[in-house]
Motif scaffolding. Structure first.
Motif, PDB file in Angstrom:
ATOM      1  N   THR A 290      48.085  35.022  38.663  1.00 17.93           N
ATOM      2  CA  THR A 290      46.662  35.334  38.473  1.00 17.93           C
ATOM      3  C   THR A 290      45.867  35.009  39.730  1.00 17.93           C
ATOM      4  OG1 THR A 290      46.824  34.901  36.094  1.00 17.93           O
ATOM      5  CG2 THR A 290      44.623  34.805  37.075  1.00 17.93           C
TER       6      THR A 290
ATOM      7  N   PHE B 135      44.822  36.670  33.445  1.00 23.32           N
ATOM      8  CA  PHE B 135      45.656  37.531  34.281  1.00 23.32           C
ATOM      9  C   PHE B 135      45.101  38.955  34.299  1.00 23.32           C
ATOM     10  CE2 PHE B 135      49.587  40.219  34.709  1.00 23.32           C
ATOM     11  CZ  PHE B 135      49.858  39.897  36.034  1.00 23.32           C
TER      12      PHE B 135
ATOM     13  N   MET C  63      41.807  39.613  36.396  1.00 17.60           N
ATOM     14  CA  MET C  63      41.906  39.845  37.839  1.00 17.60           C
ATOM     15  C   MET C  63      42.164  41.316  38.163  1.00 17.60           C
ATOM     16  SD  MET C  63      41.139  36.959  38.797  1.00 17.60           S
ATOM     17  CE  MET C  63      40.715  35.752  37.556  1.00 17.60           C
TER      18      MET C  63
END
Length: 439
Positions: free
Chosen positions: A14, A103, A106
């Motif tokens: 991430t 995650f 992003m």
């Protein structure tokens, strides 16, 4: 139970994906002319804050909420008010909802930042913010749902997209093309070639993007296993092959290799392998990288000049073209022996059905993004002016939009505008009559 190793792996991935956004800012900032460096880097990085707020407010719900016709999700977890972060997202991998959410967050940052390269030097900042907000809600989040949600329209038919070939690269690349067409060419487009501001920045940005891409591709395995290792290997070799292929093309057609060329080639390889990273062999990855460089090079050098649209940093030529090719080639080189999680192999191994699915999914993605992006541009133009004036464009958006400068920035004032107008009077008058007076 939480698998601490897999959770740590995804969280590190991430961070790497987030690292790509400042890397992209350096990459684009190094490529543009001196008077638009601040605006370009600002436009890329400010999306970080905007995308985060959008994603936690409505984005995650639209992406992964209760399915509605296979196109988008819905629910009551706005601003994550009813979202159980500690509930398991995947029991087999030991990943909870909170880990998967950050995650995916992003990805929602870097995707709209990619098409900034198509609008540098001529789009109003307030238009960009409005468009990115609406585009994220009506284009990006539904694309995530259609491809990566278990009940998504494209996911259910068996389309493969391991880390974002359609969701990220075709999506951003097609949007870049739409925006560049609506904006029209720069005033001095084809009159003089703007010099790149800082080539070391281009190399720095490319290096950061390559490093971050391991979070992008490898992290999509969501665990430390053979799938992650395969994705790491294919990402590496595809990028290396694409870089060398572009250098050879530069030598053949321009007699000299260029730094911008090998950086562009590396980017094409990264884009092309993204949908196929965990599904293809090492040789398949090399072929994908080489083909993406060749096709993108031919498009940028030979086809784009004939189309007359102005995409200054080739966001469509790299992300759009290599993304489309990579998505289709996934249906050629995917191998069930490499990844037993896929239902069938690709065309090279007799899997005609998968190849047709990849072509269908790619075409559907292109059509969906063109239609929705066009509608959003038309609607946004009714609310906010899309393009800066001719004077503002000549002065540069660093000064006009931000009143900031980069290092030894040469001050522009009214006398500069008069000088530019005298030098390019004929071209400017023709340009204004076509792109400003009509608007």
């Amino acid at each position: 139970m939480i698998n601490q190793a897999n959770t740590a792996f995804v969280l590190i991935s991430t961070i790497l994906v987030f690292f790509m956004t400042p890397g992209l800012a350096f990459f684009y900032g190094g490529l543009v002319s001196k008077k638009n460096v601040v605006n370009t880097m600002f436009s890329v990085f400010v999306i970080s804050g905007l995308a985060i707020l959008l994603f936690v407010s409505v984005g995650y719900v639209i992406c992964f909420g209760k399915d509605v016709s296979g196109i988008f999700g819905w629910g009551h977890s706005f601003f994550l008010s009813r979202y159980e972060l500690t509930k398991m997202y995947s029991k087999s991998l030991g990943i909870d909802n909170g880990t998967y959410l950050v995650f995916q967050m992003m990805f929602s940052i870097i995707t709209p930042a990619l098409f900034v390269g198509a609008v540098v030097g001529r789009m109003r900042f307030n238009f960009l913010i409005l468009f990115v907000s609406l585009w994220s809600i009506f284009v990006y989040y539904p694309m995530v749902h259609m491809v990566w949600s278990p009940n998504g329209l494209l996911g259910k038919i068996g389309m493969l997209d391991f880390a974002g070939g359609t969701v990220v690269h075709i999506n951003a690349g097609i949007t870049a093309l739409v925006l560049s067409i609506f904006l029209g060419p720069r005033i001095k487009y084809n009159i003089e070639n703007s010099e790149h501001y800082n080539l070391p920045w281009v190399l720095l940005g490319t290096s950061i993007l390559w490093i971050g891409w391991y979070g992008f591709n490898v992290g999509s395995a969501l665990g430390i296993d053979k799938v992650a290792i395969q994705a790491f290997l294919t990402t590496t070799v595809s990028t290396g092959a694409s870089l060398i292929a572009w250098m050879i093309l530069d030598l053949k057609f321009h007699s000299k290799p260029s730094l911008v060329g090998i950086c562009t080639g590396a980017l094409c390889g990264l884009v092309g392998i993204t949908p196929a990273a965990a599904y293809v062999s090492t040789l398949g990855a090399i072929i994908i990288g080489v083909l993406c460089s060749i096709v993108s090079f031919i498009f940028v050098e030979k086809i784009k000049p004939k189309l007359k649209y102005d995409d200054p940093l080739d966001a469509f030529g790299c992300h759009g073209i290599s993304g489309i090719l990579g998505s289709i080639l996934t249906g050629v080189f995917a191998n069930k022996a490499i990844n037993s999680n896929i239902s069938e192999s690709g065309l090279l191994y007799g899997g005609v059905h998968l190849f047709l699915i990849q072509v269908l999914g790619t075409v559907c993605t292109i059509i969906f993004v063109i239609i929705l992006s066009t509608i959003l541009v038309v609607c946004c133009k009714k609310l906010v002016k899309m393009r800066v004036t001719s004077e503002e464009e000549l002065i540069g958006l660093d000064k006009v939009e931000h009143n900031e400068k980069v290092d030894s920035y040469v001050k522009s004032d009214a006398s500069d505008v008069r000088k530019y107008r005298a030098e390019f009077r004929g071209q400017l008058s023709k340009f204004e009559s076509k792109y400003f007076i009509m608007s």
